[in-house]
Design a protein around this motif. Structure first.
Motif, PDB file in Angstrom:
ATOM      1  N   THR A  71       0.804  -1.101  -0.055  1.00  9.37           N
ATOM      2  CA  THR A  71      -0.064  -0.061  -0.023  1.00  9.37           C
ATOM      3  C   THR A  71       0.828   1.242   0.022  1.00  9.37           C
ATOM      4  N   ILE A  76     -11.502  -2.892   2.977  1.00 12.15           N
ATOM      5  CA  ILE A  76     -10.965  -4.023   2.354  1.00 12.15           C
ATOM      6  C   ILE A  76     -11.728  -4.173   0.941  1.00 12.15           C
ATOM      7  N   LEU A 136     -10.092  -1.564  -1.218  1.00 11.05           N
ATOM      8  CA  LEU A 136      -8.831  -1.817  -1.696  1.00 11.05           C
ATOM      9  C   LEU A 136      -8.483  -2.765  -2.775  1.00 11.05           C
ATOM     10  N   THR A 137      -9.434  -3.892  -2.421  1.00  9.47           N
ATOM     11  CA  THR A 137      -9.190  -5.164  -3.088  1.00  9.47           C
ATOM     12  C   THR A 137      -9.694  -5.003  -4.735  1.00  9.47           C
ATOM     13  N   TYR A 148      -5.940  -9.317  -1.025  1.00 11.00           N
ATOM     14  CA  TYR A 148      -6.727  -9.460   0.255  1.00 11.00           C
ATOM     15  C   TYR A 148      -5.953  -9.417   1.358  1.00 11.00           C
ATOM     16  N   SER A 200      -4.893  -5.701   2.259  1.00 12.30           N
ATOM     17  CA  SER A 200      -5.769  -4.893   2.381  1.00 12.30           C
ATOM     18  C   SER A 200      -6.490  -5.379   3.931  1.00 12.30           C
TER      19      SER A 200
END
Length: 334
Positions: A249, A283, A286-287, A294, A297
């Protein structure tokens, strides 16, 4: 009974959402998440906590500016401690923080509860406006990626989860019995409720109105705007710096943090402290939108939420103690 039911309902909702976030996670994914969390750079997470503390401090200062034109000049320490205890209360009972911090200011600064509550409503109304502005800014800059997120990743997801939940007989029975119990309680105490409202309504509405109009009477409007901008800048920054805690990230832009703040706020509104809902939304963002694995995230969402949870619980309890101690000392000196 109503307070107990509210606690159980929102706590149960948070637990259900946590379960929904965890149920499809395999043992291998859990092992990778554990490794990711162990290898995270906690300097950035610690910095996020400091930034979060600054946002709460600026909120306390802004609250003071709202109360000043109403004839009340509370100590900065008392407003800050009350804000922190309010955040702590939100983890126990959904939206109880506003009531709690107003009650504390009534106790320690003699600010009428309805007046304080009116000022808090003003704050919340202003925050909603700020959130909408930030949303449209994010939508304009990240349109290709997030134009359908509100429908696809939030409303549809929650709708599907609730639909699946309603298919289970036990869940339906519990929900129906809870609604019947709430309705029965309200009916049983209907006369007392009517009497209470008729006696207190005038003073309550008057106090709230005074709080609402306090925005236009702020003595230092420029400083008020600066505090508001700083509050939201800190919200975004506290998420952004956490990106650097995880390798995958670390390359995300600050606009991703803006998107998380906007949609993560929906999770905070849904359950006490965003428990379960916040993680689920982050989650998904982000995914599905930014194609982060995963594992990363999941680790990121829980690291951000847990660090804030620990900070608020610790600071909230400490603030509750300091409120009593410092105000007792001040009263003794007088």
């Amino acid at each position: 009974m109503l307070n107990i039911l509210k606690i159980l309902f929102f706590l149960g909702l948070g637990i259900v959402l946590i379960w929904l976030a965890l149920r499809k996670t395999t043992d291998e994914e859990f092992a990778n998440i554990k490794i990711s969390l162990l290898n995270a750079n906690y300097f950035w997470i610690s910095l996020s906590i400091v930034i979060s503390g600054l946002s709460h401090f600026f909120r306390a200062l802004r609250w003071k500016l709202l109360l000043n034109p109403l004839g009340y000049k509370p100590k900065t320490s008392n407003t800050f401690f009350a804000v922190m205890v309010g955040y702590l209360a939100n983890f126990a009972i959904h939206r109880m923080g506003e009531v709690t911090r107003c009650g504390l200011l009534t106790t320690y600064e003699k600010v009428p509860f309805t007046t304080g509550f009116g000022s808090v409503i003003s704050e919340r109304a202003l925050d909603v406006v700020c959130l909408l502005i930030i949303f449209f800014v994010a939508l304009g800059m990240e349109f290709d990626r997030i134009s359908g997120i509100a429908n696809d990743l939030v409303f549809n997801t929650v709708s599907e989860k609730l639909h699946a939940l309603m298919q289970q007989q036990t869940a339906v029975i519990i929900i129906v019995l809870t609604l019947i119990l709430i309705a029965g309680t309200l009916f049983y105490f209907r006369k007392k409720i009517q009497s209470l409202f008729s006696e207190k309504a005038k003073g309550f509405i008057g106090g709230i109105w005074n709080g609402l109009i306090s925005i236009k009477n702020v003595d230092k409007p420029v400083l008020f705007i600066i505090y508001t901008l700083l509050i939201w800048a800190m919200y975004i920054l506290q998420v952004y710096v956490c990106f650097f805690a995880f390798p995958e990230t670390a390359g995300l832009s600050i606009m991703v943090a803006v998107v998380i703040v906007v949609f993560g706020s929906l999770g905070v509104m849904a359950t006490p402290g965003g428990t379960g809902a916040y993680q689920l939304i982050v989650i998904q963002i982000l995914t599905s939108i930014y194609l982060i694995s995963y594992t990363s995230s999941f680790a990121f969402a829980w690291a951000v939420w847990t660090s804030q949870f620990v900070f608020i619980v610790f600071t909230g309890f400490l603030s509750l103690i300091l409120l009593a101690l410092l105000n007792k000392v001040a009263k003794t000196e007088e």
